[in-house]
Design a protein around this motif. Structure first.
Motif, short mmCIF file in Angstrom:
data_model
loop_
_atom_site.label_atom_id
_atom_site.label_comp_id
_atom_site.label_asym_id
_atom_site.label_seq_id
_atom_site.Cartn_x
_atom_site.Cartn_y
_atom_site.Cartn_z
N LEU A 131 0.79 -1.12 -0.02
CA LEU A 131 0.18 -0.06 0.06
C LEU A 131 0.72 1.31 -0.01
CD1 LEU A 131 -2.99 0.85 0.15
CD2 LEU A 131 -2.76 1.09 2.65
N ILE A 132 1.82 1.33 0.67
CA ILE A 132 2.84 2.43 0.91
C ILE A 132 3.64 2.70 -0.56
CG2 ILE A 132 4.99 3.22 1.88
CD1 ILE A 132 3.99 2.04 4.34
N ILE A 133 4.01 1.41 -1.00
CA ILE A 133 4.53 1.65 -2.54
C ILE A 133 3.67 2.24 -3.51
CG2 ILE A 133 5.58 0.29 -4.36
CD1 ILE A 133 6.78 -1.44 -1.99
N LEU A 134 2.38 1.71 -3.29
CA LEU A 134 1.32 2.05 -4.30
C LEU A 134 1.08 3.56 -4.17
CD1 LEU A 134 -0.78 1.25 -6.44
CD2 LEU A 134 -2.55 0.91 -4.63
N ILE A 135 0.97 4.26 -2.91
CA ILE A 135 0.84 5.49 -2.87
C ILE A 135 1.96 6.43 -3.16
CG2 ILE A 135 0.79 7.37 -0.93
CD1 ILE A 135 -0.98 5.10 0.59
N VAL A 136 3.00 5.96 -2.85
CA VAL A 136 4.26 6.71 -3.55
C VAL A 136 4.50 6.65 -4.63
CG1 VAL A 136 7.04 6.39 -3.44
CG2 VAL A 136 5.72 5.96 -1.09
N GLY A 137 4.10 5.52 -5.68
CA GLY A 137 4.16 5.34 -7.16
C GLY A 137 3.14 6.56 -7.67
N ALA A 138 1.98 6.61 -6.90
CA ALA A 138 0.81 7.57 -7.57
C ALA A 138 1.20 8.98 -7.24
CB ALA A 138 -0.31 7.25 -6.66
N VAL A 139 1.95 9.24 -6.18
CA VAL A 139 2.50 10.62 -5.95
C VAL A 139 3.60 10.92 -7.04
CG1 VAL A 139 3.79 12.06 -4.43
CG2 VAL A 139 1.89 10.65 -3.53
N MET A 140 4.45 10.12 -7.25
CA MET A 140 5.59 10.02 -8.35
C MET A 140 4.85 10.42 -9.61
SD MET A 140 8.44 7.67 -7.22
CE MET A 140 9.50 8.09 -8.27
N ALA A 141 3.75 9.70 -9.96
CA ALA A 141 3.14 9.90 -11.17
C ALA A 141 2.43 11.22 -11.39
CB ALA A 141 2.07 8.68 -11.48
N VAL A 142 1.90 11.71 -10.23
CA VAL A 142 0.99 13.02 -10.20
C VAL A 142 2.49 14.07 -10.66
CG1 VAL A 142 -0.10 14.77 -8.77
CG2 VAL A 142 -0.77 12.25 -8.93
N LEU A 143 3.38 13.86 -9.84
CA LEU A 143 4.63 15.02 -9.90
C LEU A 143 5.12 14.93 -11.43
CD1 LEU A 143 6.40 14.48 -6.42
CD2 LEU A 143 5.00 16.31 -7.17
N ARG A 144 5.27 13.84 -11.83
CA ARG A 144 5.70 13.77 -13.31
C ARG A 144 4.90 14.29 -14.22
NH1 ARG A 144 6.93 8.07 -15.02
NH2 ARG A 144 7.36 7.83 -12.81
N PHE A 145 3.47 14.20 -13.89
CA PHE A 145 2.52 14.69 -14.87
C PHE A 145 2.51 16.18 -14.70
CE2 PHE A 145 -1.94 16.07 -15.42
CZ PHE A 145 -2.06 15.95 -16.87
N VAL A 146 2.57 16.68 -13.38
CA VAL A 146 2.57 18.38 -13.24
C VAL A 146 3.84 18.81 -13.84
CG1 VAL A 146 2.75 20.06 -11.29
CG2 VAL A 146 1.19 18.11 -11.25
N ARG A 147 4.79 18.16 -13.47
CA ARG A 147 6.15 18.90 -14.31
C ARG A 147 6.26 18.88 -15.74
NH1 ARG A 147 11.25 16.26 -10.97
NH2 ARG A 147 10.84 17.29 -9.01
N ARG A 148 5.54 17.92 -16.48
CA ARG A 148 5.44 17.97 -17.74
C ARG A 148 4.52 19.18 -18.35
NH1 ARG A 148 3.15 12.46 -19.98
NH2 ARG A 148 4.90 11.78 -18.44
N LYS A 149 3.54 19.50 -17.58
CA LYS A 149 2.57 20.44 -17.90
C LYS A 149 3.26 21.78 -17.89
CE LYS A 149 -1.94 18.83 -18.41
NZ LYS A 149 -2.57 19.35 -19.43
N VAL A 150 4.20 22.06 -16.79
CA VAL A 150 4.57 23.49 -16.54
C VAL A 150 5.88 23.55 -17.71
CG1 VAL A 150 6.01 24.72 -15.16
CG2 VAL A 150 4.55 23.14 -14.28
#
Length: 52
Positions: free
Chosen positions: A33-52
């Protein structure tokens, strides 16, 4: 009487091992569960950085 004692020891050992395995599964569930949450946060950060 000794047969009953042997059966009780075997049942006790099986229950002990099941208890250990259940605890291990609970621990691994939390780790997953912790790994899943960390992976989701990293995916969101990657998505946000790509948008900027």
């Amino acid at each position: 009487m000794p047969a009953l004692a042997i059966i009780l020891v075997i049942v006790g050992l099986v229950l002990l091992f099941l208890g250990i395995f259940v605890e291990a599964v609970k621990f691994l569930l939390w780790i997953g569960l912790i790994i899943l949450i960390v992976g989701a946060v990293m995916a969101v950060l990657r998505f946000v950085r790509r948008k900027v």
